[in-house]
Design a protein around this motif. Structure first.
Motif, PDB file in Angstrom:
ATOM      1  N   TYR A   3      60.217 -33.304 100.108  1.00  0.00           N
ATOM      2  CA  TYR A   3      59.152 -32.298 100.141  1.00  0.00           C
ATOM      3  C   TYR A   3      57.830 -32.928 100.584  1.00  0.00           C
ATOM      4  O   TYR A   3      57.185 -32.451 101.519  1.00  0.00           O
ATOM      5  CB  TYR A   3      58.992 -31.637  98.768  1.00  0.00           C
ATOM      6  CG  TYR A   3      57.766 -30.755  98.709  1.00  0.00           C
ATOM      7  CD1 TYR A   3      57.750 -29.524  99.370  1.00  0.00           C
ATOM      8  CD2 TYR A   3      56.612 -31.160  98.039  1.00  0.00           C
ATOM      9  CE1 TYR A   3      56.618 -28.724  99.353  1.00  0.00           C
ATOM     10  CE2 TYR A   3      55.483 -30.368  98.021  1.00  0.00           C
ATOM     11  CZ  TYR A   3      55.494 -29.151  98.678  1.00  0.00           C
ATOM     12  OH  TYR A   3      54.366 -28.363  98.672  1.00  0.00           O
ATOM     13  N   ASN A  45      61.012 -21.531  92.391  1.00  0.00           N
ATOM     14  CA  ASN A  45      61.771 -21.309  93.634  1.00  0.00           C
ATOM     15  C   ASN A  45      62.295 -22.590  94.264  1.00  0.00           C
ATOM     16  O   ASN A  45      63.080 -22.538  95.205  1.00  0.00           O
ATOM     17  CB  ASN A  45      60.883 -20.596  94.674  1.00  0.00           C
ATOM     18  CG  ASN A  45      60.596 -19.170  94.277  1.00  0.00           C
ATOM     19  OD1 ASN A  45      61.336 -18.583  93.485  1.00  0.00           O
ATOM     20  ND2 ASN A  45      59.528 -18.594  94.821  1.00  0.00           N
ATOM     21  N   THR A  47      48.990 -25.198  92.264  1.00  0.00           N
ATOM     22  CA  THR A  47      48.542 -23.806  92.255  1.00  0.00           C
ATOM     23  C   THR A  47      49.550 -22.975  91.467  1.00  0.00           C
ATOM     24  O   THR A  47      50.766 -23.196  91.592  1.00  0.00           O
ATOM     25  CB  THR A  47      48.447 -23.281  93.716  1.00  0.00           C
ATOM     26  OG1 THR A  47      47.647 -24.186  94.475  1.00  0.00           O
ATOM     27  CG2 THR A  47      47.841 -21.895  93.765  1.00  0.00           C
ATOM     28  N   ILE A 102      50.689 -18.081  97.311  1.00  0.00           N
ATOM     29  CA  ILE A 102      49.487 -18.329  98.110  1.00  0.00           C
ATOM     30  C   ILE A 102      49.452 -17.428  99.348  1.00  0.00           C
ATOM     31  O   ILE A 102      48.398 -16.883  99.701  1.00  0.00           O
ATOM     32  CB  ILE A 102      49.434 -19.823  98.515  1.00  0.00           C
ATOM     33  CG1 ILE A 102      49.238 -20.696  97.264  1.00  0.00           C
ATOM     34  CG2 ILE A 102      48.321 -20.083  99.528  1.00  0.00           C
ATOM     35  CD1 ILE A 102      49.511 -22.179  97.477  1.00  0.00           C
ATOM     36  N   ASP A 160      62.606 -15.111 109.296  1.00  0.00           N
ATOM     37  CA  ASP A 160      62.845 -16.435 108.710  1.00  0.00           C
ATOM     38  C   ASP A 160      62.135 -17.467 109.584  1.00  0.00           C
ATOM     39  O   ASP A 160      62.395 -17.534 110.798  1.00  0.00           O
ATOM     40  CB  ASP A 160      64.367 -16.670 108.693  1.00  0.00           C
ATOM     41  CG  ASP A 160      64.765 -17.911 107.905  1.00  0.00           C
ATOM     42  OD1 ASP A 160      64.036 -18.928 107.970  1.00  0.00           O
ATOM     43  OD2 ASP A 160      65.808 -17.867 107.238  1.00  0.00           O
ATOM     44  N   THR A 219      51.885 -20.456  91.059  1.00  0.00           N
ATOM     45  CA  THR A 219      52.717 -19.525  91.825  1.00  0.00           C
ATOM     46  C   THR A 219      54.158 -19.689  91.331  1.00  0.00           C
ATOM     47  O   THR A 219      54.419 -20.451  90.403  1.00  0.00           O
ATOM     48  CB  THR A 219      52.696 -19.860  93.344  1.00  0.00           C
ATOM     49  OG1 THR A 219      53.363 -21.120  93.523  1.00  0.00           O
ATOM     50  CG2 THR A 219      51.293 -19.949  93.897  1.00  0.00           C
ATOM     51  N   ASN A 239      52.224 -20.890 106.199  1.00  0.00           N
ATOM     52  CA  ASN A 239      52.225 -21.127 104.750  1.00  0.00           C
ATOM     53  C   ASN A 239      53.632 -21.234 104.149  1.00  0.00           C
ATOM     54  O   ASN A 239      53.809 -21.906 103.130  1.00  0.00           O
ATOM     55  CB  ASN A 239      51.443 -19.986 104.083  1.00  0.00           C
ATOM     56  CG  ASN A 239      51.745 -19.863 102.607  1.00  0.00           C
ATOM     57  OD1 ASN A 239      51.238 -20.647 101.799  1.00  0.00           O
ATOM     58  ND2 ASN A 239      52.588 -18.893 102.242  1.00  0.00           N
ATOM     59  N   SER A 249      55.153 -12.962 101.113  1.00  0.00           N
ATOM     60  CA  SER A 249      55.756 -12.151 100.044  1.00  0.00           C
ATOM     61  C   SER A 249      55.447 -12.665  98.648  1.00  0.00           C
ATOM     62  O   SER A 249      55.746 -11.998  97.666  1.00  0.00           O
ATOM     63  CB  SER A 249      57.280 -12.115 100.245  1.00  0.00           C
ATOM     64  OG  SER A 249      57.803 -13.429 100.148  1.00  0.00           O
ATOM     65  N   SER A 250      54.844 -13.843  98.541  1.00  0.00           N
ATOM     66  CA  SER A 250      54.707 -14.467  97.220  1.00  0.00           C
ATOM     67  C   SER A 250      53.543 -15.458  97.206  1.00  0.00           C
ATOM     68  O   SER A 250      53.117 -15.949  98.262  1.00  0.00           O
ATOM     69  CB  SER A 250      56.034 -15.188  96.909  1.00  0.00           C
ATOM     70  OG  SER A 250      55.931 -16.000  95.774  1.00  0.00           O
ATOM     71  N   ARG A 295      61.006 -13.330 104.334  1.00  0.00           N
ATOM     72  CA  ARG A 295      62.375 -12.800 104.375  1.00  0.00           C
ATOM     73  C   ARG A 295      62.534 -11.584 103.479  1.00  0.00           C
ATOM     74  O   ARG A 295      63.338 -10.709 103.743  1.00  0.00           O
ATOM     75  CB  ARG A 295      63.374 -13.894 103.936  1.00  0.00           C
ATOM     76  CG  ARG A 295      63.482 -15.041 104.911  1.00  0.00           C
ATOM     77  CD  ARG A 295      64.188 -16.214 104.283  1.00  0.00           C
ATOM     78  NE  ARG A 295      63.492 -16.653 103.087  1.00  0.00           N
ATOM     79  CZ  ARG A 295      63.898 -17.639 102.291  1.00  0.00           C
ATOM     80  NH1 ARG A 295      65.003 -18.288 102.570  1.00  0.00           N
ATOM     81  NH2 ARG A 295      63.206 -17.966 101.226  1.00  0.00           N
TER      82      ARG A 295
HETATM   83  N1  LIG Z   1      52.121 -23.898  94.400  1.00  0.00           N
HETATM   84  C1  LIG Z   1      51.727 -25.154  94.545  1.00  0.00           C
HETATM   85  O1  LIG Z   1      51.439 -25.880  93.545  1.00  0.00           O
HETATM   86  C2  LIG Z   1      51.577 -25.744  95.947  1.00  0.00           C
HETATM   87  C3  LIG Z   1      50.925 -26.976  96.079  1.00  0.00           C
HETATM   88  C4  LIG Z   1      50.778 -27.519  97.353  1.00  0.00           C
HETATM   89  C5  LIG Z   1      51.267 -26.848  98.459  1.00  0.00           C
HETATM   90  N2  LIG Z   1      51.920 -25.656  98.289  1.00  0.00           N
HETATM   91  C6  LIG Z   1      52.440 -24.990  99.487  1.00  0.00           C
HETATM   92  O2  LIG Z   1      51.994 -23.657  99.547  1.00  0.00           O
HETATM   93  C7  LIG Z   1      52.925 -22.881 100.308  1.00  0.00           C
HETATM   94  C8  LIG Z   1      53.215 -21.592  99.580  1.00  0.00           C
HETATM   95  O3  LIG Z   1      53.847 -21.895  98.354  1.00  0.00           O
HETATM   96  P1  LIG Z   1      53.655 -21.024  97.024  1.00  0.00           P
HETATM   97  O4  LIG Z   1      53.122 -21.919  96.000  1.00  0.00           O
HETATM   98  O5  LIG Z   1      52.938 -19.764  97.338  1.00  0.00           O
HETATM   99  O6  LIG Z   1      55.197 -20.777  96.653  1.00  0.00           O
HETATM  100  P2  LIG Z   1      56.059 -19.422  96.544  1.00  0.00           P
HETATM  101  O7  LIG Z   1      55.404 -18.468  95.620  1.00  0.00           O
HETATM  102  O8  LIG Z   1      57.451 -19.886  96.229  1.00  0.00           O
HETATM  103  O9  LIG Z   1      56.013 -18.798  98.010  1.00  0.00           O
HETATM  104  C9  LIG Z   1      56.749 -19.338  99.081  1.00  0.00           C
HETATM  105  C10 LIG Z   1      56.721 -18.337 100.241  1.00  0.00           C
HETATM  106  O10 LIG Z   1      57.419 -18.915 101.351  1.00  0.00           O
HETATM  107  C11 LIG Z   1      58.322 -17.950 101.848  1.00  0.00           C
HETATM  108  N3  LIG Z   1      59.455 -18.589 102.483  1.00  0.00           N
HETATM  109  C12 LIG Z   1      60.268 -19.551 101.974  1.00  0.00           C
HETATM  110  N4  LIG Z   1      61.234 -19.844 102.866  1.00  0.00           N
HETATM  111  C13 LIG Z   1      61.030 -19.035 103.944  1.00  0.00           C
HETATM  112  C14 LIG Z   1      61.702 -18.863 105.183  1.00  0.00           C
HETATM  113  N5  LIG Z   1      62.784 -19.583 105.510  1.00  0.00           N
HETATM  114  N6  LIG Z   1      61.225 -17.949 106.062  1.00  0.00           N
HETATM  115  C15 LIG Z   1      60.127 -17.207 105.750  1.00  0.00           C
HETATM  116  N7  LIG Z   1      59.449 -17.335 104.596  1.00  0.00           N
HETATM  117  C16 LIG Z   1      59.904 -18.234 103.704  1.00  0.00           C
HETATM  118  C17 LIG Z   1      58.733 -17.118 100.636  1.00  0.00           C
HETATM  119  O11 LIG Z   1      59.115 -15.808 101.056  1.00  0.00           O
HETATM  120  P3  LIG Z   1      60.624 -15.235 101.142  1.00  0.00           P
HETATM  121  O12 LIG Z   1      61.424 -15.874 100.055  1.00  0.00           O
HETATM  122  O13 LIG Z   1      60.421 -13.746 100.976  1.00  0.00           O
HETATM  123  O14 LIG Z   1      61.085 -15.579 102.518  1.00  0.00           O
HETATM  124  C18 LIG Z   1      57.407 -17.032  99.884  1.00  0.00           C
HETATM  125  O15 LIG Z   1      56.649 -15.959 100.387  1.00  0.00           O
HETATM  126  C19 LIG Z   1      54.144 -23.780 100.539  1.00  0.00           C
HETATM  127  O16 LIG Z   1      54.096 -24.320 101.843  1.00  0.00           O
HETATM  128  C20 LIG Z   1      53.950 -24.884  99.512  1.00  0.00           C
HETATM  129  O17 LIG Z   1      54.578 -26.085  99.914  1.00  0.00           O
HETATM  130  C21 LIG Z   1      52.073 -25.092  97.057  1.00  0.00           C
END
Ligand SMILES: NC(=O)c1ccc[n+]([C@@H]2O[C@H](COP(=O)([O-])OP(=O)(O)OC[C@H]3O[C@@H](n4cnc5c(N)ncnc54)[C@H](OP(=O)(O)O)[C@@H]3O)[C@@H](O)[C@H]2O)c1
Length: 262
Positions: free
Chosen positions: A155, A195, A188, A15, A63, A190, A90, A12-13, A35
């Motif tokens: 984390y 959040n 990245t 990456i 979830d 996002t 992810n 939904s958001s 979710r």
């Molecule tokens: N952005 C960065 O700098 C970065 C760096 C390294 C690694 N990462 C990793 O990349 C991944 C994606 O993060 P992002 O940066 O894209 O952040 P984001 O925009 O906050 O996206 C997080 C996603 O995870 C979903 N999510 C969270 N809790 C959930 C649950 N209980 N059940 C189902 N879905 C759930 C959220 O959807 P809903 O709220 O709709 O459920 C959302 O789609 C994460 O694993 C993060 O640790 C990010």
């Protein structure tokens, strides 16, 4: 023609969403899981507008902390598309603040989402992949998986867990022709920082940041090559090697980055 099918958690958001668009553009049928059903619907409309050759789309609200939800998503993807080739595990959430002063519920949410969520995903897709004769499990970890990071410790530890898991799972599943890739994603752009849980709202300015789209394109390419691990930029590689070669120095740098402002 049968298309390859990908299940993406956290579609939904950020990456995950960019991955859904990139995989659909590359001709995969996409099952987007998260979710927030409204955001998954908006994503579906965007995928429908992609040029000819795009894959189909199925949204599943659920979830990752619940094994049943992921098993249901696999069943629905197979019912709709006939198979399941790739999991992008992810979904994840961050935490900023000290370990000992944290609300336990927040730390539990990080552990359940980032660790249990990946385990539930891998366990849910494996029977179908085995039955098909193979597949590809891609686990979104972090470039900080090998770095001790004060003030975001749980984390990073959750990402160390899933990186370790990816390496072991790759060997456990190799005889089933299921590849496992450890995706060591770095900073990245996002909504991740907005959040994240915890009291500290500091953002790490001044560090190189990549786009979610660039990360997603690299993940789509890796879905074909199936590498053991993947880093995404020179800066991410620097962080990864720093964690191996100079762990004390990296931990001190991390402390400066994440320490709350006075
Ligand atoms: N952005 C960065 O700098 C970065 C760096 C390294 C690694 N990462 C990793 O990349 C991944 C994606 O993060 P992002 O940066 O894209 O952040 P984001 O925009 O906050 O996206 C997080 C996603 O995870 C979903 N999510 C969270 N809790 C959930 C649950 N209980 N059940 C189902 N879905 C759930 C959220 O959807 P809903 O709220 O709709 O459920 C959302 O789609 C994460 O694993 C993060 O640790 C990010």
């Amino acid at each position: 023609m049968t298309r390859a099918v990908v299940l993406i958690t956290g579609a939904s958001s950020g990456i995950g969403r960019a991955c859904a668009v990139a995989f659909a553009s590359a001709g995969y049928d996409v099952c987007g899981f998260a979710r927030n059903g409204e955001k998954l619907e908006t994503l579906g409309a965007e995928i429908e507008d992609l040029p000819a050759g795009r894959g189909g789309y199925l949204e599943v609200v659920g979830d990752v902390r619940r094994a049943d939800d992921l098993e249901a998503a696999v069943a629905r993807a197979v019912e709709r598309f006939g198979r399941l080739d790739v999991l992008v595990a992810n979904a994840g959430v961050g935490y900023s603040g000290t370990v000992v002063d944290a609300e336990w519920d927040d730390l539990q949410t990080v552990i359940d989402t980032n660790i249990s969520g990946v385990l539930h995903g891998a366990r849910a897709v494996t029977p179908q992949m085995r039955a098909q004769g193979g597949g590809n499990i891609m686990i979104v970890s972090s470039a900080v998986a090998g770095v001790h990071t004060p003030y975001t410790a749980v984390y990073s530890a959750s990402k160390a867990f899933v990186s370790s898991l990816a390496g072991a799972l790759r060997l456990e599943l190799e005889d089933d022709n299921i590849a496992v890739t450890d995706l060591l994603v770095g900073r990245t752009a996002t909504d991740f920082s907005a959040n994240r849980l915890g009291p500290v709202r500091k953002t790490m300015s001044g560090l190189p940041t990549q786009s979610a789209e660039a990360v997603a394109e690299a993940i789509v390419r890796a879905a074909r090559r199936k590498p053991k691990r993947l880093a995404f930029s020179w800066f991410d590689r620097l962080v990864l090697w720093g964690g191996v070669l100079a762990p004390g120095l990296m931990a001190r740098e991390a402390k400066k980055q994440y320490q709350p402002d006075e």
